[in-house]
Design an enzyme around this catalytic site. Structure first.
Site, PDB file in Angstrom:
ATOM      1  N   ASP A  73       0.934  -1.095  -0.302  1.00 32.04           N
ATOM      2  CA  ASP A  73      -0.054   0.114  -0.167  1.00 32.04           C
ATOM      3  C   ASP A  73       0.833   1.242  -0.022  1.00 32.04           C
ATOM      4  O   ASP A  73       0.585   2.215  -0.597  1.00 32.04           O
ATOM      5  CB  ASP A  73      -0.816   0.093   1.257  1.00 32.04           C
ATOM      6  CG  ASP A  73      -2.213  -0.855   0.971  1.00 32.04           C
ATOM      7  OD1 ASP A  73      -2.439  -1.123  -0.429  1.00 32.04           O
ATOM      8  OD2 ASP A  73      -2.891  -1.297   1.822  1.00 32.04           O
ATOM      9  N   GLY A  75       4.159   1.680  -1.291  1.00 30.35           N
ATOM     10  CA  GLY A  75       4.760   1.499  -2.251  1.00 30.35           C
ATOM     11  C   GLY A  75       4.082   1.600  -3.704  1.00 30.35           C
ATOM     12  O   GLY A  75       4.512   2.351  -4.724  1.00 30.35           O
ATOM     13  N   ASN A 160     -10.387  -0.101  -0.128  1.00 29.37           N
ATOM     14  CA  ASN A 160     -11.555  -0.641   0.778  1.00 29.37           C
ATOM     15  C   ASN A 160     -11.154  -0.280   2.283  1.00 29.37           C
ATOM     16  O   ASN A 160     -12.099  -0.180   3.090  1.00 29.37           O
ATOM     17  CB  ASN A 160     -11.723  -1.869   0.665  1.00 29.37           C
ATOM     18  CG  ASN A 160     -10.663  -2.925   0.767  1.00 29.37           C
ATOM     19  OD1 ASN A 160      -9.510  -2.609   0.311  1.00 29.37           O
ATOM     20  ND2 ASN A 160     -10.696  -4.011   1.456  1.00 29.37           N
ATOM     21  N   TYR A 161      -9.881  -0.153   2.560  1.00 23.14           N
ATOM     22  CA  TYR A 161      -9.573  -0.206   4.070  1.00 23.14           C
ATOM     23  C   TYR A 161      -9.111   1.256   4.405  1.00 23.14           C
ATOM     24  O   TYR A 161      -8.580   2.065   3.681  1.00 23.14           O
ATOM     25  CB  TYR A 161      -8.254  -0.896   4.277  1.00 23.14           C
ATOM     26  CG  TYR A 161      -8.643  -2.262   4.953  1.00 23.14           C
ATOM     27  CD1 TYR A 161      -8.838  -2.293   6.153  1.00 23.14           C
ATOM     28  CD2 TYR A 161      -8.753  -3.555   4.267  1.00 23.14           C
ATOM     29  CE1 TYR A 161      -9.257  -3.359   7.000  1.00 23.14           C
ATOM     30  CE2 TYR A 161      -8.935  -4.756   4.873  1.00 23.14           C
ATOM     31  CZ  TYR A 161      -9.048  -4.614   6.363  1.00 23.14           C
ATOM     32  OH  TYR A 161      -9.380  -5.718   7.022  1.00 23.14           O
ATOM     33  N   TYR A 163      -6.912   3.120   7.355  1.00 25.25           N
ATOM     34  CA  TYR A 163      -5.813   2.996   8.459  1.00 25.25           C
ATOM     35  C   TYR A 163      -5.794   4.398   9.275  1.00 25.25           C
ATOM     36  O   TYR A 163      -5.403   5.263   8.608  1.00 25.25           O
ATOM     37  CB  TYR A 163      -4.642   2.613   7.806  1.00 25.25           C
ATOM     38  CG  TYR A 163      -4.434   1.062   6.988  1.00 25.25           C
ATOM     39  CD1 TYR A 163      -4.330   0.149   7.861  1.00 25.25           C
ATOM     40  CD2 TYR A 163      -4.648   1.103   5.859  1.00 25.25           C
ATOM     41  CE1 TYR A 163      -4.164  -1.038   7.403  1.00 25.25           C
ATOM     42  CE2 TYR A 163      -4.827  -0.153   5.233  1.00 25.25           C
ATOM     43  CZ  TYR A 163      -4.558  -1.551   5.877  1.00 25.25           C
ATOM     44  OH  TYR A 163      -4.404  -2.418   5.412  1.00 25.25           O
ATOM     45  N   HIS A 375      -5.814 -11.928   9.448  1.00 21.57           N
ATOM     46  CA  HIS A 375      -7.123 -11.466   9.305  1.00 21.57           C
ATOM     47  C   HIS A 375      -8.170 -12.435   8.750  1.00 21.57           C
ATOM     48  O   HIS A 375      -8.302 -12.588   7.406  1.00 21.57           O
ATOM     49  CB  HIS A 375      -7.553 -10.146   8.710  1.00 21.57           C
ATOM     50  CG  HIS A 375      -8.571  -9.607   9.222  1.00 21.57           C
ATOM     51  ND1 HIS A 375      -9.096  -8.030   8.724  1.00 21.57           N
ATOM     52  CD2 HIS A 375      -9.874  -9.870   9.903  1.00 21.57           C
ATOM     53  CE1 HIS A 375     -10.262  -7.865   9.200  1.00 21.57           C
ATOM     54  NE2 HIS A 375     -10.734  -9.254   9.858  1.00 21.57           N
TER      55      HIS A 375
HETATM   56 CU    CU Z   1      -8.214  -6.881   7.455  1.00 19.27          CU
END
Ligand code: CU
Ligand code: NAG
Ligand code: NAG
Length: 424
Positions: A73, A75, A160-161, A163, A375
């Site tokens: 993510d 790089g 989607n994530y 952080y 996960h």
């Molecule tokens: Cu996850």
């Protein structure tokens, strides 16, 4: 708190001084963090530079449409490029100050990310230190100091994530880094509507009808160039060893700490899944008691990679082979997955650099630490995931002569605004 300019900000808070900067790849960069020591009567160096170096997320679905989802993510996408504007009262509390970030677009023009970071003082009802002394007859003495710290927060949304990354500076001298994972699980459509129908490996969890959230890992690798009281530092590994007594008392055993300096890169590749003490020390500085001045890493969660060693994502993501590494400072070695991460083959990673097994003794050294998560999604995380937290602490270890916040004044009683539970 004294913001000095927009692109590079100096902050003075409590005994801390530090700089903040915005980087297109790393997002938030902390540098020149020093802490005032009232005994030495000067600011002492702690963290020369710290930031997230890479964020590796390999998915565990090997089929044609999914096998390539093994994202780097930082790089490939850029944590700075993916930084979102923070909102007051929700992303950050009411007392937060916001900072903008700037980066160049592909035509070299400046792009502003407004409210890229927020900075706030946090009192979350915690205790910095306390004691109730009841051993003195006829007296009961209680002293308590509340724990107030400074938080610098930034959020990167990569596809989607989301952080949520927090750097916390404590009056005690600790620096904590925390990462919170939220957002939307990466999922694929399916004909299944109930687990009973499933007779094959579906590489994840049926989180609702016709939707499988895929198993994956998150490896957040931080670059931590500590300069404890100067550039020349060394790495010390403390092993706890069980000792058998000679039988002269009823006790049969105890543990003792055996500390050894680590002199080369290969010996500094470590998994923190067993009891271990990890110290960055100033090789030439001791306390009045003769203990070596340093900082300790209290590691974050360790996720030992489960992919085979000859699998491509494992080779490109070889910086996840251990969760602690030390390198001698080299300005070309900042990105754990390689300078050119996109379509990389794994020939320029923290793993390949450290294979040279360079000398790390009494040098300007860099500590690399990975927070890992395996996960396996659950229904509770659908359709949007409640924040999952991980983090580590850099904690003074014989850095001060004694507890540096012994003289914190007890607070004046103040009526803080109360937060009433709202009914929907
Ligand atoms: Cu996850
Ligand atoms: C610095 O890093 C680059 C990239 O890994 C490498 O080519 C070079 O040899 C390194 N220099 C030293 C002195 O290790
Ligand atoms: C919370 O509730 C108390 C009692 O009902 C009220 O006096 C107070 O003003 C409320 N505070 C806020 C922030 O709404």
């Amino acid at each position: 708190m004294v913001p000095a300019s927009r692109s590079m900000v100096t902050i003075s808070w409590a005994d801390w001084n530090l700089h903040l900067a915005f980087d297109v790849r790393a997002g938030l960069v902390i540098s020149l963090a020093t802490i005032f020591d009232s005994i030495e009567d000067k600011h002492r160096q702690v963290l020369y530079k710290g930031h997230v170096s890479e964020l590796f997320v390999p998915y565990m679905d090997p089929t044609e449409e999914w096998y390539y989802r093994t994202f780097l993510d930082a790089g490939e996408f850029g944590l700075g490029l993916s930084t979102v504007s923070l909102q007051q009262h929700t992303d950050c509390p009411a007392n937060a100050i916001f900072m903008d970030g700037y980066h160049a677009n592909q035509d070299g023009e400046p792009v502003k990310v407004s409210n890229a970071f927020c900075v706030f003082e946090r009192y979350a009802g915690d205790i910095a230190w306390r004691h109730t002394e009841s051993a003195i007859s006829g007296e009961m003495i209680t002293e308590v100091r509340p724990g107030v710290s400074l938080i610098v927060r930034t959020v990167s949304t990569i596809g989607n994530y989301d952080y949520i990354m927090d750097w916390e500076f404590k009056k005690s001298g600790s620096i904590k880094f925390g990462v919170g994972l939220s957002g939307i699980l990466e999922a694929k459509a399916s004909t299944y509507t109930h687990k009973k129908q499933v007779k094959e490996d579906i590489y994840g969890t049926l989180v609702t009808e016709n939707t499988i959230a895929i198993n994956h890992d998150h490896y957040i690798t931080c670059y931590l160039d500590l300069d404890i009281d100067g550039e020349k530092n060394s790495f010390v590994k403390g092993k706890m060893k069980t000792m058998r007594t000679d039988g002269s008392t009823p006790r049969k055993s105890y543990w003792t700490m055996i500390r050894e300096p680590v002199k080369t890169e290969l010996d500094a590749r470590i998994w923190t899944d067993k009891p271990i003490e990890l110290l960055i020390v100033n090789t030439n500085k001791f306390t009045k008691m003769g203990n070596q001045v340093g900082y300790r890493l209290i590691p974050g969660p360790a996720a030992i990679p489960l992919l085979l060693e000859d699998d491509y994502p494992r080779i490109r993501g070889a910086f996840s082979n251990y969760n602690v590494w030390i390198t001698p400072y080299n300005r070309s070695e900042r990105w754990a997955g390689g300078l050119y991460a996109d379509r990389s083959h794994g020939d320029d990673t923290l793993f390949t650099w450290t294979n040279r097994n360079r000398d790390i003794d009494d040098k300007d050294i860099v500590l690399w630490h990975t927070i890992g998560f395996h996960h396996s999604p659950s229904q509770d995380e659908f359709p949007v995931m409640p924040t999952l937290n991980g983090g580590f602490e850099l904690r003074p270890s014989n850095f001060f002569e004694s507890n540096p916040i012994l003289n914190l004044r007890p607070p004046k009683p103040v009526d803080l605004p109360t937060c009433n539970a709202t009914t929907p």
